[in-house]
Design an enzyme around this catalytic site. Structure first.
Site, PDB file in Angstrom:
ATOM      1  CE1 TYR A  17      -3.592  -2.821   0.327  1.00  0.00           C
ATOM      2  CE2 TYR A  17      -2.116  -2.953   2.602  1.00  0.00           C
ATOM      3  CZ  TYR A  17      -3.286  -3.458   1.552  1.00  0.00           C
ATOM      4  OH  TYR A  17      -3.957  -4.422   2.004  1.00  0.00           O
ATOM      5  CE1 TYR A  52      -9.334  -4.842   1.898  1.00  0.00           C
ATOM      6  CE2 TYR A  52      -9.244  -6.370   3.816  1.00  0.00           C
ATOM      7  CZ  TYR A  52      -8.596  -5.692   2.574  1.00  0.00           C
ATOM      8  OH  TYR A  52      -7.159  -6.634   2.354  1.00  0.00           O
ATOM      9  CG  ASP A 109     -14.540 -10.507   6.499  1.00  0.00           C
ATOM     10  OD1 ASP A 109     -14.171 -11.589   7.638  1.00  0.00           O
ATOM     11  OD2 ASP A 109     -14.042 -10.150   5.899  1.00  0.00           O
TER      12      ASP A 109
END
Ligand SMILES: *Cc1c(COP(=O)(O)O)cnc(C)c1O
Length: 421
Positions: free
Chosen positions: A9, A137, A240
């Site tokens: 990143y 995400y 998740d």
């Protein structure tokens, strides 16, 4: 000399030279030269016990003497068996089966493949897409990128390479919303399911807290409503809990706030207390039993080399034991009270012209600004005050280790607030 390590990143032409970490103790890590930094992010949210925890380190050393690794294909071992039993015990009732893998992304890949194959085995092969939420995400591998927010996510340049899935709007009702206030979100979810259920294997969500998508918090009513809609439309519900699991939202799992059992649940980050990469994908009897049969299609064709790694399982077991022995839910409640008082209730902060919103849930707090430029330089500012903060986009957040003391927590909130003075 420039290091050959390629950092994530980061813009390679402008990234500052990353400081070198030489050790860590409790909520702090130490840099070369002796500088100590209080980690407000617990290393991407996984080092829930902080650094160098004596019980976790001892467990790893003990296990290293016994067995560092063996394949889980056709073999088993004590740490994997015990960890699977423990995870079944502490997760919502009905999640009785555990598939291990090596990271959160892979754990999600496993969940999605499991959902597709489940419907295939029940004679519904057309149910092979996912329904995800905007601002989601779920990881950086290809399958996961395809279910991250397609616009705001970090992966839009890969759009042509990824399979196409469906998206419903992100929920907007806050954590404290009434059932009525959650209705509009659920109506939008119903619309998406009405349109796409015939080809949808599973609805995926980060329950209560969309983490990397901007720390969006929503209501337990949304989880309950989603559960009912999934049953109505014969779609599996996948939670998740890679970020939310192990206390981050104030209960052990986000699902516990709503007393909902998803069909599949994914755990990673805090699973090993951050000491090794590992993940677990849990499934209910309904999902698992669809795989009982003797056609070649009944085998679940997935098997990461390091699944069930004994060191990872052993340190995860120790992490779970420390969590209970040391009343981590109590520690998290105290951190929450402090974050609430110091940030969410701080009038001056809330009314600062650069600030859009201040939100707290469990041991998570975020100051959302209107323009990302308002956060330029905040990490350096924090470092001069002995704190490691790593904001992203418009979000300045903390997800501290649960062993962070009240004085240390206040040091973090003071630094966050001082940026806006
Ligand atoms: C971090 C994260 C992942 C990916 O986990 P990795 O171990 O980095 O692959 C998936 N889902 C959520 C919600 C996450 O926060």
């Amino acid at each position: 000399m420039i290091s050959p390590v390629w950092h994530p990143y980061a813009h390679l032409s402008t990234q500052p030279r990353p400081p070198k970490v030489v050790g860590g103790q409790g909520p702090r890590f130490m840099l070369e030269g002796g500088e100590m930094l209080l980690d407000a992010t617990c290393s991407w949210w996984c080092m829930i016990h902080g650094y160098g925890h004596p019980r976790l380190v001892a467990a790893l050393k003990e296990q290293a003497d016994i067995l560092c690794h063996v394949m889980l294909g056709g073999l088993t071992h004590e740490p994997a068996d015990r960890l699977a039993r423990e995870l079944v015990r502490i997760t919502p009732t009905g999640l009785n089966h555990v598939f291990f893998s090596d990271s959160g992304s892979v754990g999600m890949e496993v969940a999605m493949k499991m959902a597709v194959q489940y419907h295939h085995l029940r004679g519904k092969p057309e149910k092979h897409r996912m329904l995800s939420l905007m601002k989601a995400y779920h990881g950086d591998t290809s399958g996961c990128m395809a279910v991250c927010d397609p616009e705001e996510g970090m992966h839009s340049l890969f759009a042509g390479y990824l399979p196409q899935h469906h998206f419903a709007p992100a929920p907007t009702a806050p954590f404290s919303a009434s059932p009525d206030e959650a209705e509009a979100d659920l109506a939008r979810l119903r619309t998406a399911l009405e349109r796409h259920h015939h080809e949808t294997a599973a609805l995926l969500m980060e329950p209560l807290l969309q983490a990397a998508g901007g720390l969006n918090m929503t209501s337990p009513h949304y989880l309950r409503g989603a559960r009912a809609l999934c049953d109505e439309f014969d779609v599996l519900l996948v939670f998740d809990e890679v970020a939310t699991g192990f206390g981050r939202t104030g209960k052990r799992f986000a699902a516990d706030h709503a007393q909902v059992t998803p069909d599949i649940m994914v755990l990673s980050k805090g699973l090993t207390g951050g000491y090794l990469g590992h993940a677990a994908t849990l499934a209910t009897d309904r999902v698992h039993n669809a795989f009982i049969g003797d056609s070649p299609q009944h085998a679940f064709m997935h098997g990461p080399t390091f699944m069930g790694n004994p060191l990872a399982c052993r340190v995860a077991l120790e992490s779970l034991a420390v969590f209970e022995d040391e009343d981590y839910l109590g520690k998290i409640a105290r951190l929450n009270a402090l974050l609430d008082q110091e940030l969410e209730q701080d009038r001056a902060l809330r009314s600062h012209p650069a600030v859009e919103d201040v939100r707290v849930l469990g041991a998570t707090a975020v100051i959302e600004v209107k323009d990302a430029a308002a956060l330029a330089g905040v990490a350096d500012h924090a470092r001069t005050h002995g704190v490691w903060l790593r904001p992203f986009g418009r979000w300045l957040y903390t997800m501290p280790a649960y062993i962070t003391s009240e004085a240390e927590m206040r040091q973090i909130t003071d630094v966050m607030k001082s940026w806006f003075r």
